[in-house]
Design an enzyme around this catalytic site. Structure first.
Site, mmCIF file in Angstrom:
data_model
loop_
_atom_site.group_PDB
_atom_site.id
_atom_site.type_symbol
_atom_site.label_atom_id
_atom_site.label_comp_id
_atom_site.label_asym_id
_atom_site.label_seq_id
_atom_site.Cartn_x
_atom_site.Cartn_y
_atom_site.Cartn_z
ATOM 1 C CG ASP A 20 -1.747 1.412 1.416
ATOM 2 O OD1 ASP A 20 -2.527 1.853 0.360
ATOM 3 O OD2 ASP A 20 -1.978 1.757 2.445
ATOM 4 C CB SER A 21 0.292 4.848 -0.688
ATOM 5 O OG SER A 21 -0.925 4.865 -0.137
ATOM 6 C CB CYS A 83 -2.811 0.949 -2.453
ATOM 7 S SG CYS A 83 -2.726 2.818 -2.910
ATOM 8 C CD GLU A 160 -2.414 8.463 7.680
ATOM 9 O OE1 GLU A 160 -1.831 9.324 7.960
ATOM 10 O OE2 GLU A 160 -2.146 7.587 6.732
ATOM 11 C CB CYS A 194 -9.975 4.986 0.297
ATOM 12 S SG CYS A 194 -8.545 5.346 1.029
ATOM 13 C CG HIS A 196 -6.328 5.534 5.093
ATOM 14 N ND1 HIS A 196 -5.540 5.056 4.213
ATOM 15 C CD2 HIS A 196 -5.908 6.231 5.941
ATOM 16 C CE1 HIS A 196 -4.427 5.471 4.522
ATOM 17 N NE2 HIS A 196 -4.451 5.939 5.654
#
Ligand code: DGL
Length: 278
Positions: A20-21, A83, A160, A194, A196
């Site tokens: 993933d990024s 990702c 995050e 996504c 996240h």
């Protein structure tokens, strides 16, 4: 002789590679370890170059190819692009460069959405790079399915920061999701496009239900990718059938804040990250 046997039946003990990024892909590792607990997993987060979501397709492709090359050099039997931005912009290049199967996030997520929608009105939320690519529209075979795609960049820092259930998350979710229902009031399914976003699943589901006045199906590409990995292993990449839990080896291109962030996405402590340079 041994070599011939190796080619006929790749060693099932080889790990699965996931990249993933950044740390968001750990939501996919979490789903993968729940679905295939015996498998070893090698994870790479390109944390030095995150975010991918705001970058151009060529840059994302270049970064993604470097991540995949790192995993292939570690002998993985399967690659998961955890990702959405990299999947949406670089899947053909990644598949062309890999001798082992490569699973992206878009196809499994789109398949789950197609199965979940009752009226064919699907919303996709993700990064700007994912939305601009049109990859979900293509995978959902629009116009059969009517797709409304919206970039929700503020969801990434919220996840995050761990601000997933408070007033700030609710305000941001309300602002983005209201825009979706203005564009298509008939939406009955939302794809979390996504890696996240699974952390914000509850606030997204609750806010969408409040705005629409009815429950919506929320589709999570992490779970769908774990299912796709299980299917790929059954279909040729060879599952590891041992009973003991598999090992997880984590790597990152920058280790700042990982101690704090990684457990949030993985749902358990991460023993350590090895710092690597691509
Ligand atoms: N991992 C990215 C995705 O799933 C989100 C973070 C980023 O922009 O790099 O699209």
């Amino acid at each position: 002789m041994d070599m011939d046997m190796d080619m006929a039946a790749p060693d099932p003990r080889r790990p699965i590679g996931v990249f993933d990024s950044g740390v968001g892909g750990l939501t996919v590792v979490r789903a993968l370890r729940a679905r295939l607990p015996g498998e070893d997993v090698v994870y790479l987060g390109d944390t030095a170059r995150v975010p991918y979501g705001s970058k151009s397709p060529r840059t994302v492709e270049r970064y993604a190819l470097a991540c995949q090359a790192f995993l292939l050099a570690r002998g993985v039997k399967l690659v998961l692009i955890a990702c959405n931005t990299a999947s949406a912009n670089a899947l053909p290049a990644l598949r062309a460069a890999s001798p082992v199967p490569v699973i992206g996030a878009v196809e499994p997520g789109a398949a789950s959405a197609r199965a979940a929608t009752r009226n064919g009105h699907v919303a996709v939320i993700g990064t700007l790079g994912t939305v601009r690519s049109g990859a979900y529209e293509q995978a959902l075979a629009a116009p059969e399915v009517y797709v409304t795609a919206l970039a929700c960049p503020l969801f990434v820092p919220l996840a995050e920061e761990g601000w997933t259930g408070d007033e700030v998350a609710r305000v941001v979710a309300r602002r983005y999701l209201a825009e979706l229902f203005v564009r298509d009031p008939a939406i009955d399914t939302i794809v979390l496009g996504c890696t996240h976003y699974p952390l914000l699943r509850e606030v997204i589901a609750r806010t969408a239900a409040e705005l629409a006045g009815r429950e919506l199906a929320i589709v999570d590409s992490a779970t769908a990718m774990a299912e796709a990995a299980a299917a790929a292993l059954g279909g040729g990449a060879h599952p590891n059938l041992r009973a003991a839990p598999g090992r997880l080896a984590c790597h990152a291109t920058d280790i700042s804040r990982l101690d704090e962030l990684a457990p949030r996405f993985l749902g358990e402590p991460v023993s350590s990250f090895e710092l690597v340079d691509l």
